[in-house]
Write an enzyme that holds these catalytic residues in place. Structure first.
Site, mmCIF file in Angstrom:
data_model
loop_
_atom_site.group_PDB
_atom_site.id
_atom_site.type_symbol
_atom_site.label_atom_id
_atom_site.label_comp_id
_atom_site.label_asym_id
_atom_site.label_seq_id
_atom_site.Cartn_x
_atom_site.Cartn_y
_atom_site.Cartn_z
ATOM 1 N N HIS A 63 -63.128 -109.389 70.746
ATOM 2 C CA HIS A 63 -61.739 -109.828 70.827
ATOM 3 C C HIS A 63 -61.811 -111.256 71.365
ATOM 4 O O HIS A 63 -62.780 -111.609 72.071
ATOM 5 C CB HIS A 63 -60.947 -108.953 71.797
ATOM 6 C CG HIS A 63 -60.727 -107.566 71.279
ATOM 7 N ND1 HIS A 63 -61.177 -106.443 71.910
ATOM 8 C CD2 HIS A 63 -60.101 -107.143 70.154
ATOM 9 C CE1 HIS A 63 -60.844 -105.378 71.213
ATOM 10 N NE2 HIS A 63 -60.192 -105.769 70.131
ATOM 11 N N ASP A 66 -62.436 -111.154 74.969
ATOM 12 C CA ASP A 66 -63.772 -110.695 75.389
ATOM 13 C C ASP A 66 -64.668 -111.923 75.485
ATOM 14 O O ASP A 66 -65.500 -112.032 76.389
ATOM 15 C CB ASP A 66 -64.427 -109.773 74.330
ATOM 16 C CG ASP A 66 -63.757 -108.412 74.210
ATOM 17 O OD1 ASP A 66 -63.391 -107.837 75.242
ATOM 18 O OD2 ASP A 66 -63.624 -107.928 73.054
HETATM 19 C C1 3MF Z 1 -57.748 -99.661 67.386
HETATM 20 C C2 3MF Z 1 -58.987 -100.344 66.959
HETATM 21 C C3 3MF Z 1 -59.257 -101.664 67.615
HETATM 22 C C4 3MF Z 1 -59.923 -102.665 66.695
HETATM 23 C C5 3MF Z 1 -60.332 -103.899 67.458
HETATM 24 C C6 3MF Z 1 -60.945 -104.941 66.577
HETATM 25 C C7 3MF Z 1 -59.528 -101.704 69.976
HETATM 26 O O1 3MF Z 1 -57.578 -98.451 66.805
HETATM 27 O O2 3MF Z 1 -59.743 -99.825 66.164
HETATM 28 O O3 3MF Z 1 -60.067 -101.410 68.748
HETATM 29 O O4 3MF Z 1 -61.047 -102.128 66.087
HETATM 30 O O5 3MF Z 1 -59.231 -104.422 68.070
HETATM 31 O O6 3MF Z 1 -60.002 -105.523 65.823
#
Ligand code: 3MF
Ligand code: MG
Length: 360
Positions: A63, A66
């Protein structure tokens, strides 16, 4: 006959995938859920980086925050963000890790309470687009051209809250603004039908691929398929993958598993239905997934009940399950399968697959 020739050549050397694994730092987590607090100690980000290679993973998914903590709060300049991401790139290089993608994590920000790109408030829409442009800057500094759109709050709780035509156009407009901002990046839409909102826009991979047609450069809009998200739409993940592969749009995956239509569980890959998992591995392998650098991403959560020590097992075992299923898939006799298909003897084919999975 070119086609016949191709078929013969295919028989001699079947297409196979190349598999490298990735996950995001959020996949090692403390176990808090909507009803209770954290149950495991935090593993600091730098410590997480040390774990990747040891567990057989070479790719890291990010992210934006992150990679650059606090980047969405409006307190950092663009130059500061790029500097921080450039430093991180050096650390990744030292660990031998590659950044697979960057996704703007907008869903915690007050500007996105009612969505970002589809918010009814123009100020919030602007925030969403500007934030994604910064995510692109971060991606460039990390050496990846992949931007993931998980459209968390782009939807409604009641249908009357937003106009669906307008909302679709706003998402396409955002995508266009980002494609225009950087001529090299590509967008991978991670569709999901619900959660956190009741009904999300772009709920399936068909929607994701078609959205590209509303921009001037559909070639730079593809998708990331998550097993659980397909299942939440009551669809078959391997068929969804097949659909995207036929369009040459499957640029990433989030493998995991899911017990039916409930909250998004992100279970260990294959934990619920190993046959369903086998079919995902098989469709990827047969289509040569990974030969153009695509990663096998695992978006899995460890069970909340795990103690500190066991907090990584979901990742290690998901990878192991993938590789074991790959072995099973490659051990299957394609000629036999073809013969059973021609004979329409699907009961025998059914047994052939079950036998391969259940082998002692
Ligand atoms: C939610 C997800 C997300 C995405 C992530 C990458 C937090 O259901 O799957 O995980 O995978 O944000 O875009
Ligand atoms: Mg995911």
């Amino acid at each position: 006959m070119a086609t016949a020739k191709k078929a013969v050549a295919k028989k001699e050397k079947p297409v196979q995938g190349t598999f490298r694994f990735s996950f995001g730092p959020w996949n090692i987590h403390e176990g808090a859920d909507s009803f209770g607090p954290e149950v495991r100690k935090t593993i600091p980000f730098n410590k997480k980086l040390e774990l990747y290679k040891k567990m057989g993973f070479d790719g890291i998914q990010f992210h934006d925050d992150d990679a650059v903590p606090g980047c969405g709060d409006g307190k950092m300049t663009q130059a500061q963000m790029i500097k921080a991401a450039t430093e991180l790139k050096k650390t990744l290089d030292n660990h031998g890790l590659t950044a697979e993608f960057v996704a703007p994590r907008m869903w915690f920000n007050p500007n996105t309470i009612d969505g970002g790109y589809t918010s009814n408030d123009p100020k919030c829409r602007k925030y969403a687009i500007e934030r994604t442009k910064r995510a692109i800057d971060i991606a460039n500094a990390l050496g990846t051209r992949n931007i993931v759109f998980w459209l968390a709050r782009e939807g409604t709780y009641i249908r009357e809250a937003k106009d669906p035509v307008w909302a679709t156009e706003r998402i396409a407009e955002a995508a266009q603004a980002l494609l225009d901002y950087d001529k090299n990046i590509r967008l991978m839409i991670e569709s999901k039908p619900n959660e956190p909102v009741d009904h999300a826009y772009i709920p399936t991979i068909g929607h994701a691929i078609a959205l590209g047609l509303l921009t001037t450069d559909p070639s730079r809009i593809g998708c990331l398929i998550e097993t659980a998200h397909a299942l939440l739409a009551n669809l078959c993940p391997s068929d969804e993958m097949g659909y995207a592969l036929a369009h040459k749009k499957l640029w990433s995956v989030h493998l995991n598993d899911q017990n039916g239509l409930k909250f998004d569980q992100d279970l260990t890959f294959g934990a619920v239905d190993p046959r369903r998992a086998l079919n995902q591995v098989r469709v990827l392998d047969k289509a040569g997934y990974g030969n153009n650098g695509e990663w096998v991403g695992l978006d899995v959560k460890v069970m909340r009940t795990q103690k500190d020590k066991g907090g990584l097992k979901h990742l290690e075992y998901s990878r192991k399950v993938f590789l074991r299923l790959l072995e099973i898939s490659r051990s299957l006799d394609d000629a036999k399968i073809e013969a059973l298909r021609a004979e329409r003897d699907y009961e025998e084919l059914n047994w052939y697959i079950l036998d391969a999975i259940l082998k002692k």
